[in-house]
Design a protein around this motif. Structure first.
Motif, PDB file in Angstrom:
ATOM      1  N   LEU A 197      29.451 -17.091 -52.966  1.00  0.00           N
ATOM      2  CA  LEU A 197      29.438 -15.977 -51.904  1.00  0.00           C
ATOM      3  C   LEU A 197      27.928 -15.467 -51.830  1.00  0.00           C
ATOM      4  O   LEU A 197      27.329 -15.096 -50.520  1.00  0.00           O
ATOM      5  CB  LEU A 197      30.389 -14.797 -51.999  1.00  0.00           C
ATOM      6  CG  LEU A 197      30.539 -13.965 -50.996  1.00  0.00           C
ATOM      7  CD1 LEU A 197      30.527 -14.385 -49.454  1.00  0.00           C
ATOM      8  CD2 LEU A 197      31.596 -12.630 -51.390  1.00  0.00           C
ATOM      9  N   VAL A 200      32.636 -16.964 -45.013  1.00  0.00           N
ATOM     10  CA  VAL A 200      32.777 -17.980 -46.204  1.00  0.00           C
ATOM     11  C   VAL A 200      34.066 -18.199 -46.601  1.00  0.00           C
ATOM     12  O   VAL A 200      34.766 -16.981 -46.734  1.00  0.00           O
ATOM     13  CB  VAL A 200      31.820 -17.128 -47.275  1.00  0.00           C
ATOM     14  CG1 VAL A 200      32.037 -18.139 -48.667  1.00  0.00           C
ATOM     15  CG2 VAL A 200      30.362 -16.979 -46.871  1.00  0.00           C
ATOM     16  N   ARG A 201      34.521 -19.450 -46.754  1.00  0.00           N
ATOM     17  CA  ARG A 201      35.717 -19.646 -47.269  1.00  0.00           C
ATOM     18  C   ARG A 201      35.635 -20.966 -48.156  1.00  0.00           C
ATOM     19  O   ARG A 201      35.281 -21.867 -47.560  1.00  0.00           O
ATOM     20  CB  ARG A 201      36.737 -20.092 -46.184  1.00  0.00           C
ATOM     21  CG  ARG A 201      36.989 -18.797 -45.318  1.00  0.00           C
ATOM     22  CD  ARG A 201      37.969 -19.171 -44.241  1.00  0.00           C
ATOM     23  NE  ARG A 201      39.277 -19.595 -44.427  1.00  0.00           N
ATOM     24  CZ  ARG A 201      40.442 -18.624 -44.576  1.00  0.00           C
ATOM     25  NH1 ARG A 201      40.142 -17.384 -44.374  1.00  0.00           N
ATOM     26  NH2 ARG A 201      41.608 -19.208 -45.074  1.00  0.00           N
ATOM     27  N   ASN A 214      25.588 -17.675 -50.277  1.00  0.00           N
ATOM     28  CA  ASN A 214      25.706 -17.902 -48.746  1.00  0.00           C
ATOM     29  C   ASN A 214      25.242 -16.632 -48.249  1.00  0.00           C
ATOM     30  O   ASN A 214      24.469 -16.740 -47.063  1.00  0.00           O
ATOM     31  CB  ASN A 214      27.234 -18.339 -48.654  1.00  0.00           C
ATOM     32  CG  ASN A 214      27.256 -19.825 -48.745  1.00  0.00           C
ATOM     33  OD1 ASN A 214      27.345 -20.629 -47.977  1.00  0.00           O
ATOM     34  ND2 ASN A 214      27.911 -19.914 -49.914  1.00  0.00           N
ATOM     35  N   PRO A 226      35.481  -9.499 -50.223  1.00  0.00           N
ATOM     36  CA  PRO A 226      36.064 -10.571 -50.216  1.00  0.00           C
ATOM     37  C   PRO A 226      37.606 -10.725 -51.056  1.00  0.00           C
ATOM     38  O   PRO A 226      37.857  -9.829 -51.842  1.00  0.00           O
ATOM     39  CB  PRO A 226      35.147 -11.308 -51.199  1.00  0.00           C
ATOM     40  CG  PRO A 226      34.482 -10.573 -51.951  1.00  0.00           C
ATOM     41  CD  PRO A 226      34.553  -9.390 -51.147  1.00  0.00           C
ATOM     42  N   TRP A 266      35.915 -14.711 -47.199  1.00  0.00           N
ATOM     43  CA  TRP A 266      35.094 -13.298 -46.692  1.00  0.00           C
ATOM     44  C   TRP A 266      34.664 -13.296 -45.160  1.00  0.00           C
ATOM     45  O   TRP A 266      34.775 -14.536 -44.651  1.00  0.00           O
ATOM     46  CB  TRP A 266      34.148 -13.118 -47.667  1.00  0.00           C
ATOM     47  CG  TRP A 266      32.946 -12.210 -47.337  1.00  0.00           C
ATOM     48  CD1 TRP A 266      33.009 -10.751 -47.613  1.00  0.00           C
ATOM     49  CD2 TRP A 266      31.917 -12.170 -46.316  1.00  0.00           C
ATOM     50  NE1 TRP A 266      32.385  -9.905 -47.087  1.00  0.00           N
ATOM     51  CE2 TRP A 266      31.442 -10.608 -46.349  1.00  0.00           C
ATOM     52  CE3 TRP A 266      31.362 -12.964 -45.575  1.00  0.00           C
ATOM     53  CZ2 TRP A 266      30.342 -10.300 -45.467  1.00  0.00           C
ATOM     54  CZ3 TRP A 266      30.314 -12.849 -44.544  1.00  0.00           C
ATOM     55  CH2 TRP A 266      29.891 -11.307 -44.715  1.00  0.00           C
TER      56      TRP A 266
END
Length: 820
Positions: free
Chosen positions: A570, A581-582, A573, A698, A617
């Motif tokens: 995370l 973000v997944r 990214n 998250p 997130w």
């Protein structure tokens, strides 16, 4: 490993082209990663001498030179205008004659030399720098050649520029290939071409001086050899032939003594170190380091050693010891040779590979010496290498006053090489083609291996330079790579294949990955070794499994949870401006467990379960027009967990987890067993790992993979012949009564099997003081489904079942029907 082809052919010169030689090495297991010419193509450049160099009449930075070029200046010296700062009379330099073609420039086109005129003065050629010839990056002036360079000789011939650089990509077991002679030995075995012996004439000592050496750690050093050489000239210039060879091995020349040491290392594979004798206090002690000892290295770094690092220390008369070198890796600054050095101590040793491996990385650097010692250096040749270094020192740095002492050789623990047996029949079976005992014996003879023959068996004693020959399969590999992999027949495999049928009640891990991907998670693959901080903070693991030889200092422990890896993904990214973000990962974690025993898939004392973890997130959905943007929350990820487990139904119970928010975390239970956790990241770690403060936290989950792989076998039932009856009820319960407790009490009621399901569809929280409600109470609207497969339901039976369900809820959670 990089080296010039000409150096290799000096020891073994098979009748092969450059490309054929490269292909042969690659097919033998020594992959040739790159072939690169020493110099690009150019023509018409010869050795010339500047006879005069006068100031240009119209330019301050130009000189008008007269240049002699042998046959190329038959009509008298050539007049050439040059702007190089070192253009002066008496030096020899490369001359590009009129018509010469220089290497291509930045535009990729070759440059042809013609007659020119610079500031009114004619110029008949061009004097060249090393950079203009593209044989070096130096652009400080003309390339000055040795004074004995023959004028008029083609520069390609004189500098041996029609040469090729080989770059090998060697695997760690091929330590014997980390030298030019070691590769030549392999080429000789592969081709049958004769191998020229190394120069090994001993240097007779003229002094009795020695340095006392004591090896206290035989598990660190197996052999230590050394010799004193006095009266040398360290300011002597390294010969050009040695400079060229070192440069073509990727080694920058430093000084004569350092260059000699490096040259012998590339030539034979034996690293060495040269101490300034006058800076050694007393004798030398080889031992493991001690806590608190420090050493300033040759690279300028000052390090602190401990008991895991080998050192060479000197010992003064009073017994005080000072660390002077990092064993097998790098020397110390205090005893380094310099321009004022006159007496030296030359050392060559055998350091055990396990005692050197990974030590340099602890201090964030690596060396050519450490790279070789980690893979194994020939312990039988340390004295011979001392003799070779001594010979070169006397030739290059010696004088009338130069003298050397005897070689001292301490051998506390030489490696013993256990014999390895090769069964010819098994070799043929593994290789996949017939091989005879005579063929195997010939391979071993060409490789220089001592062996004893019996009927169908050859027992080999590995030589001192081969650390990779330990089991029968190693010898089988030697047989086929020398015979040639290209000799293997092209036949299809005949091994029987039997399908492994997966039970119907279990799905595969790839199906689980596809299920997670279908929920819009992207798979990541991360290292199993992580930072110790992640384990302590996100997994609550105070004593993780530590690595003895981490690939990087921060990645020092094995992970017991996947959560730290996903948080790092995370962060990676977010640093690249990701807005959503997944991610998920399916991988093993590592925990201490004394009950685990060694097997084909386990290691004693270490449990390695498979886990599936995910992180979400940012917005629930990608940017779109059809729905209002909303940040992902606990219930979104809880729904994803339920989808991964479906059709099995899990129970979510409020719990705590080191990585998760204490009020927004639940443990996941399946059939009474805890299989994982789901929840928001703890606010402390959101701040500690520098996640955006203005956006939601998250949400993570981590589950046991075996539980996710279990799938109930479908049990088919006929369609009900009767129609179901739905009844809606409103129950008033306290806030302490959870959803699962209320629904569970209704389903547990004795309704004669009529109640099939109960679903919550509305929650009402009244204003304070509302009629019919006590403080802290709420109303739950629940739909009950009633069904009898055999007979239609009458109102009387339905009402009785509903009353039984309400009474069960009253007894279990204190519920009452709204309006009573």
């Amino acid at each position: 490993m990089q080296f010039p082809e000409s150096w290799l052919r000096e020891y073994c010169n098979p009748e092969l082209t450059t490309q054929e030689l490269a292909d042969l090495l690659t097919m033998s297991g020594m992959e040739v990663e790159e072939l690169q010419p020493v110099a690009p193509p150019f023509t018409g450049i010869v050795v010339a001498e500047i006879l005069t160099a006068d100031q240009h009449p119209n330019a301050d930075k130009l000189r008008v030179c007269t240049v002699g070029a042998g046959p190329f200046s038959k009509d008298g010296p050539l007049q050439i205008v040059c702007g190089a700062p070192n253009a002066r009379a008496g030096i020899k330099i490369p001359l590009a004659t009129v018509g010469a073609v220089l290497p291509p420039g930045e535009d990729g086109k070759p440059f042809k030399i013609g007659k020119g005129k610079l500031r009114g003065v004619e110029s008949f050629g061009m004097l060249c720098s090393a950079r203009e010839l593209k044989i070096a990056d130096d652009h400080g002036g003309l390339l000055e050649l040795p004074a004995d360079a023959p004028v008029g000789t083609d520069i390609r011939e004189y500098l041996n520029l029609d040469d090729t650089l080989f770059t090998l990509k060697l695997t760690p077991n091929l330590g014997h290939g980390l030298s030019v002679y070691g590769i030549a030995r392999e080429v000789s075995a592969l081709t049958g071409a004769p191998l020229k012996a190394l120069a090994a004439a001993p240097v007779l000592p003229t002094l009795d001086d020695t340095v006392a050496v004591r090896v206290e750690a035989s598990d660190l050093c197996g052999r230590f050899s050394g010799r004193i050489v006095r009266g040398i000239d360290t300011t002597a210039k390294t010969p050009q032939w040695m400079v060229d060879r070192l440069a073509r091995c990727g080694q920058r020349p430093v000084s004569a003594l350092v260059d000699i040491s490096n040259y012998v290392m590339f030539e034979t594979g034996q690293p060495s170190h040269i101490f300034d004798l006058d800076k050694i206090h007393g004798g030398l002690v080889v031992r493991w380091g001690r806590e608190g000892e420090s050493l300033k290295l040759l690279n300028g770094n000052t390090i602190t050693v401990d008991g895991q690092v080998g050192v060479i220390a000197d010992e003064a008369e009073g017994g005080a010891q000072t660390v002077e070198s990092l064993a097998g890796i790098m020397g110390g600054d205090a005893t380094a040779v310099g321009d004022d050095t006159r007496n030296v101590y030359v050392e060559a040793a055998f350091w055990w590979p396990d005692a050197v491996a990974g030590r340099g990385r602890r201090f964030n650097f690596s060396t050519d010496a450490g790279h070789r010692y980690e893979r194994g250096v020939d312990p039988a040749q340390t004295v011979a290498r001392i003799e070779r270094i001594t010979q070169l020192i006397l030739e290059i740095c010696g004088g009338e006053a130069t003298a050397c002492g005897p070689v001292t050789d301490v051998q506390p623990n030489l490696p013993a090489r256990a014999p390895v047996a090769l069964r010819v029949a098994r070799a043929a079976k593994v290789i996949g083609m017939p091989v005879t005992q005579a063929q195997c014996a010939e391979v071993f003879r060409r490789l220089g291996l001592d062996f004893v023959e019996a009927e169908g068996v050859l027992t080999v004693t590995p030589p001192s330079w081969r650390f990779d020959l330990e089991i029968e399969e190693d010898l089988i590999e030697e047989v086929i790579r020398v015979i040639g992999f290209d000799k293997l027949p092209l036949s299809a495999p005949l091994a029987p294949v039997s399908a492994r049928v997966r039970p119907e009640a279990q799905r595969g891990s790839h199906a689980l990955r596809r299920a997670a991907a279908a929920l819009d998670y992207q798979e990541t693959i991360n290292f199993s070794f992580v930072e110790a901080r992640w384990e302590a903070e996100l997994a609550g693991n105070a004593e993780p499994i530590r690595l003895l030889n981490p690939i990087a200092a921060p990645l020092s422990v094995m992970r017991s949870s996947l959560i730290g890896s996903l948080v790092q993904v995370l962060r990676h990214n977010l640093s690249r401006r990701a807005t959503r973000v997944r991610v998920f990962e399916l991988g093993r974690v590592f925990r201490r467990d004394a009950s685990v025993q060694t097997s084909e898939q386990t290691v004693v004392g270490i449990d390695q379960p498979l886990k599936l973890a995910g992180l979400a997130w940012g917005p629930v959905e990608p940017l779109q027009w059809g729905a209002k943007e909303r940040t992902v929350d606990f219930f979104d990820v809880k729904a994803d967990v339920e989808a991964l487990l479906a059709p099995r139904v899990a129970t979510f119970v409020a719990a705590e987890h080191p990585a998760m928010h204490p009020g927004r975390c639940a443990r996941v239970e399946l059939d009474g067993q805890v299989i994982g956790f789901v929840g928001e990241l703890h606010p402390r770690w959101k701040q500690g790992y520098e996640l955006p403060a203005g956006q939601g936290a998250p949400v993570l989950f981590e589950l046991d993979v075996p539980a996710l792989l279990q799938r109930p076998v479908p049990a088919y039932q006929p369609v009900a012949r009767q129609q179901a009856v739905n009844r809606d009820i409103a129950l008033i319960v306290g806030e302490a009564a959870g959803h699962d407790a209320v629904i569970g009490s209704l389903l547990a009621a004795d309704t004669g099997g009529l109640l099939r399901s109960a679903r919550l569809f509305d929650v009402y929280r009244p204003a304070p003081g509302a009629a019919g409600f006590q403080p802290g109470e709420r109303s739950l609207a629940i739909r009950l489904e009633l069904l009898d497969d055999e007979a239609p339901l009458t109102d009387e039976r339905s009402d009785a079942a509903v009353r039984a369900a309400i009474e069960a809820a009253r007894q279990a959670v204190g519920a009452r029907l709204r309006g009573e």
